[in-house]
Design a protein around this motif. Structure first.
Motif: not given
Lengths: 122, 108
Positions: A46-47, A49, A107-108, B34, B36, B38, B87, B89, B97, B99, B101
């Motif tokens: 996954g993502l 940061w 925030a985004m 938020n 997203y 992907h 995702y 976040q 921040i 996210f 998984g």
């Protein structure tokens, strides 16, 4: 329209330093409402940061990477950069630069680069 | 640090199905959440911010809800272009921040 573009080596040797630059067009990295960040995605995962930098130069890093990460700004070139030291295979990932619009209202992350794949291998 | 947990990690659904994805925060984050979308080979795309506000241009079949620690993303009628990974976040501790998984939505 804001555009971001990552650049840097696609292959880095283990124990060396990964260096990437994000070039921003269509907007200024000196904006007081924005943070500029790096996010990565290892293959099949996954993502994550990595960190963010403010126009003032204040930096914020993921605690899990903090000891190896350095971010900086070059306002004259409208660019920001990432350095990740002592890389291992676990740092192989797609690296994205992005704008974190701090709002209002909230925030985004509303703009992303296309991403650049960095492989750590000898 | 605020940990974000999504469920399920993957799901299979058919075109036209209603799909709901859940995101849970390790502490209350109000509505600082938020979502997203992907797709492979592309950067993530912002769908929803502040838990329920649709980003400009996002189809109305997407909706978000929740507050505090529990949030949902719902696709009311799944379309072929919606097959992707989603995702959540948190921006409560922005710019630090984190996210979830991810939830991969696959074709049944």
């Amino acid at each position: 329209q804001l555009q971001l573009q990552e650049s840097g080596p696609g292959l880095v040797k283990p124990s060396e330093t990964l260096s990437l630059t994000c070039s921003v067009s269509g907007g200024s990295i000196s904006s007081s409402s924005d943070y500029w960040g790096w996010i990565r995605q290892p293959p099949g995962k996954g993502l994550e940061w990595i960190g963010s930098i403010y126009y003032s130069g204040s930096t914020y890093y993921n605690p899990s990477l903090k000891s190896r990460v350095t971010m900086s700004l070059d306002t004259s070139k409208n660019q920001f950069s990432l350095k990740l030291s002592s890389v291992t295979a676990a740092d192989t990932a797609m690296y994205y630069c992005a704008r974190d619009d701090s709002g209002p209202p909230q925030a985004m992350i509303d703009s992303w680069g296309q991403g650049t794949l960095v492989t750590v291998s000898s | 640090d605020i940990q974000m947990t999504q469920s399920p990690s993957s799901l299979s659904a058919s075109v036209g199905d209603r799909v709901t994805i859940t995101c849970r925060a390790s502490q209350s984050i109000s509505r600082y959440l938020n979502w997203y979308q992907h797709k492979p080979g592309k950067p993530p795309k912002l769908l929803i911010y502040a838990a329920f506000i649709l980003q400009s241009g996002v189809p109305s079949r997407f909706s978000g809800g929740g507050s505090g620690t529990d949030f949902t993303l719902t696709i009311s009628s799944l379309q072929p272009e919606d097959f992707a990974t989603y995702y959540c976040q948190q921006s409560y501790s922005n710019p630090q921040i984190s996210f979830g998984g991810g939830t991969k939505v696959e074709i049944k």
